[in-house]
Motif scaffolding. Structure first.
Motif, PDB file in Angstrom:
ATOM      1  N   VAL A  54      49.428  84.107  -8.253  1.00 47.98           N
ATOM      2  CA  VAL A  54      50.108  84.753  -9.372  1.00 47.98           C
ATOM      3  C   VAL A  54      49.551  86.162  -9.573  1.00 47.98           C
ATOM      4  N   GLU A  55      48.231  86.274  -9.633  1.00 50.12           N
ATOM      5  CA  GLU A  55      47.635  87.598  -9.851  1.00 50.12           C
ATOM      6  C   GLU A  55      47.882  88.527  -8.679  1.00 50.12           C
ATOM      7  N   LEU A  56      47.743  88.016  -7.455  1.00 48.09           N
ATOM      8  CA  LEU A  56      47.986  88.866  -6.284  1.00 48.09           C
ATOM      9  C   LEU A  56      49.432  89.364  -6.258  1.00 48.09           C
ATOM     10  N   GLY A  57      50.358  88.499  -6.612  1.00 48.67           N
ATOM     11  CA  GLY A  57      51.761  88.878  -6.592  1.00 48.67           C
ATOM     12  C   GLY A  57      52.147  89.815  -7.716  1.00 48.67           C
ATOM     13  N   TYR A  58      51.831  89.432  -8.934  1.00 51.21           N
ATOM     14  CA  TYR A  58      52.268  90.234 -10.079  1.00 51.21           C
ATOM     15  C   TYR A  58      51.579  91.590 -10.161  1.00 51.21           C
ATOM     16  N   PHE A  59      50.313  91.659  -9.793  1.00 44.10           N
ATOM     17  CA  PHE A  59      49.614  92.940  -9.878  1.00 44.10           C
ATOM     18  C   PHE A  59      49.618  93.695  -8.558  1.00 44.10           C
ATOM     19  N   GLY A  60      50.235  93.105  -7.552  1.00 48.67           N
ATOM     20  CA  GLY A  60      50.326  93.738  -6.245  1.00 48.67           C
ATOM     21  C   GLY A  60      51.731  94.195  -5.945  1.00 48.67           C
ATOM     22  N   GLU A  61      52.521  93.277  -5.421  1.00 45.88           N
ATOM     23  CA  GLU A  61      53.893  93.574  -4.998  1.00 45.88           C
ATOM     24  C   GLU A  61      54.702  94.256  -6.107  1.00 45.88           C
ATOM     25  N   THR A  62      54.543  93.799  -7.318  1.00 46.87           N
ATOM     26  CA  THR A  62      55.310  94.334  -8.455  1.00 46.87           C
ATOM     27  C   THR A  62      55.117  95.835  -8.620  1.00 46.87           C
ATOM     28  N   PHE A  63      53.925  96.329  -8.314  1.00 41.64           N
ATOM     29  CA  PHE A  63      53.619  97.750  -8.533  1.00 41.64           C
ATOM     30  C   PHE A  63      53.410  98.515  -7.225  1.00 41.64           C
ATOM     31  N   GLY A  64      53.961  97.983  -6.135  1.00 47.09           N
ATOM     32  CA  GLY A  64      53.842  98.683  -4.856  1.00 47.09           C
ATOM     33  C   GLY A  64      52.429  98.708  -4.323  1.00 47.09           C
ATOM     34  N   PRO A  66      50.850  95.888  -2.603  1.00 46.64           N
ATOM     35  CA  PRO A  66      50.807  94.528  -2.053  1.00 46.64           C
ATOM     36  C   PRO A  66      49.446  94.177  -1.461  1.00 46.64           C
ATOM     37  N   ALA A  67      49.089  92.936  -1.646  1.00 47.54           N
ATOM     38  CA  ALA A  67      47.875  92.387  -1.045  1.00 47.54           C
ATOM     39  C   ALA A  67      48.321  91.496   0.108  1.00 47.54           C
ATOM     40  N   ASP A  68      47.750  91.694   1.274  1.00 46.22           N
ATOM     41  CA  ASP A  68      48.150  90.906   2.445  1.00 46.22           C
ATOM     42  C   ASP A  68      48.102  89.411   2.167  1.00 46.22           C
ATOM     43  N   GLU A  69      47.087  88.979   1.429  1.00 50.28           N
ATOM     44  CA  GLU A  69      46.927  87.542   1.153  1.00 50.28           C
ATOM     45  C   GLU A  69      48.066  86.971   0.322  1.00 50.28           C
ATOM     46  N   ALA A  70      48.783  87.828  -0.399  1.00 47.55           N
ATOM     47  CA  ALA A  70      49.873  87.351  -1.253  1.00 47.55           C
ATOM     48  C   ALA A  70      51.164  87.143  -0.486  1.00 47.55           C
ATOM     49  N   GLY A  71      51.204  87.572   0.762  1.00 44.42           N
ATOM     50  CA  GLY A  71      52.428  87.504   1.553  1.00 44.42           C
ATOM     51  C   GLY A  71      53.165  86.178   1.491  1.00 44.42           C
ATOM     52  N   PRO A  72      52.502  85.052   1.745  1.00 43.36           N
ATOM     53  CA  PRO A  72      53.222  83.768   1.718  1.00 43.36           C
ATOM     54  C   PRO A  72      53.819  83.449   0.347  1.00 43.36           C
ATOM     55  N   TRP A  73      53.152  83.843  -0.719  1.00 41.46           N
ATOM     56  CA  TRP A  73      53.635  83.542  -2.066  1.00 41.46           C
ATOM     57  C   TRP A  73      54.821  84.439  -2.416  1.00 41.46           C
ATOM     58  N   VAL A  74      54.698  85.728  -2.102  1.00 43.78           N
ATOM     59  CA  VAL A  74      55.765  86.677  -2.408  1.00 43.78           C
ATOM     60  C   VAL A  74      57.019  86.340  -1.595  1.00 43.78           C
ATOM     61  N   ALA A  75      56.846  85.932  -0.351  1.00 42.82           N
ATOM     62  CA  ALA A  75      57.980  85.642   0.540  1.00 42.82           C
ATOM     63  C   ALA A  75      58.484  84.206   0.409  1.00 42.82           C
TER      64      ALA A  75
END
Length: 196
Positions: A54-64, A66-75
Motif C-alpha cells: 500500500v505504501e509503496l504504491g500510493y506514495f510511489g506510482e501515484t506521484f511518479g 515508482p518503487a520497483d518492489e511495488a510492481g506486482p501490486w501496482v500491476a
C-alpha cells in the motif's frame, strides 16, 4: 499552521499505526504470525505485507516515484486474489518486515520531497476520484493503516490474548484476567437478553 507542522502531524499518526502493527508480531513464533484467524484468512504477517505494498504504491506510482518492489501490486490484474495478504513459506518474517520498513522510507521521502498539494494520480482508482493530492493520499493511507491495525488487534487477541496499542502502554483498564472474564460473561448475558 505551517505545511511542515501539518506534514509532521500526519506522519506521526502514520508512524504510530506502523509501530503498532509491528508490535503485534512481537513474541509470536512463525506459525503465530502467519496463522489465519478469520474465515477470510486474516493473519498478522499478511497485514504487514499488504501495508508495505500500500505504501509503496500510493506514495510511489501515484506521484511518479515508482518503487520497483511495488510492481506486482501496482500491476495486479485481480487474477491472483489476496496474494498480498499472506507471506509464502519462502518469505521470512524478516523479509516482510524489511519490505515494510523500506516502504516507510520510500513513503517518507515522498512526503519530505513534495508539498501537500502536489498532484498525483492513483492508477487503480476510477474517474475523477483518481486525481489526488499528497495530503489526500496521506489521509487515505493513515486510515487504511489504522483499519488494518484494528484487524491486527483482534487477530493478536485471538492468538494469545495480547491486546492494546503497544507494549508497556496497552491503553486498557488496569484489571486482571478474572475481571475480563466477568466482563465478557456480562456482555454475553446482555446480548442474549436483548434478543429474547
Amino acid at each position: 499552521m505551517s505545511e511542515q507542522t501539518v506534514k509532521a502531524d500526519l506522519q506521526r499518526y502514520l508512524q504510530v499505526g506502523r509501530d503498532a502493527l509491528l508490535w503485534k508480531l512481537h513474541g509470536l513464533d512463525e506459525y503465530g504470525v502467519r496463522r489465519p484467524m478469520t474465515p477470510t484468512g486474516t493473519n498478522l504477517l499478511g497485514l504487514v505485507k499488504h501495508l508495505a505494498y500500500v505504501e509503496l504504491g500510493y506514495f510511489g506510482e501515484t506521484f511518479g516515484r515508482p518503487a520497483d518492489e511495488a510492481g506486482p501490486w501496482v500491476a495486479d490484474d485481480g487474477s491472483r486474489p489476496n496474494w498480498d495478504m499472506w507471506a509464502t513459506a519462502q518469505e521470512s518474517r524478516e523479509d516482510v518486515v524489511a519490505l515494510y520498513r523500506r516502504a516507510w522510507r520510500h513513503a517518507d521521502a515522498t512526503v519530505e520531497d513534495l508539498p501537500l498539494d502536489a498532484p498525483g494520480r492513483v492508477p487503480w482508482w476510477d474517474g475523477e476520484r483518481a486525481q489526488v493530492t499528497l495530503h489526500r493520499v496521506l489521509v487515505h493511507v493513515i486510515a487504511e493503516t489504522d483499519r488494518h491495525v484494528g484487524h491486527a488487534d483482534i487477530v493478536r487477541e485471538l492468538i494469545d490474548g495480547a491486546a492494546g496499542l503497544r507494549a508497556g502502554g496497552d491503553n486498557l483498564p488496569a484489571v486482571d484476567r478474572a475481571w475480563w472474564t466477568g466482563y465478557r460473561d456480562r456482555l454475553e448475558r446482555v446480548a442474549r437478553e436483548a434478543t429474547s
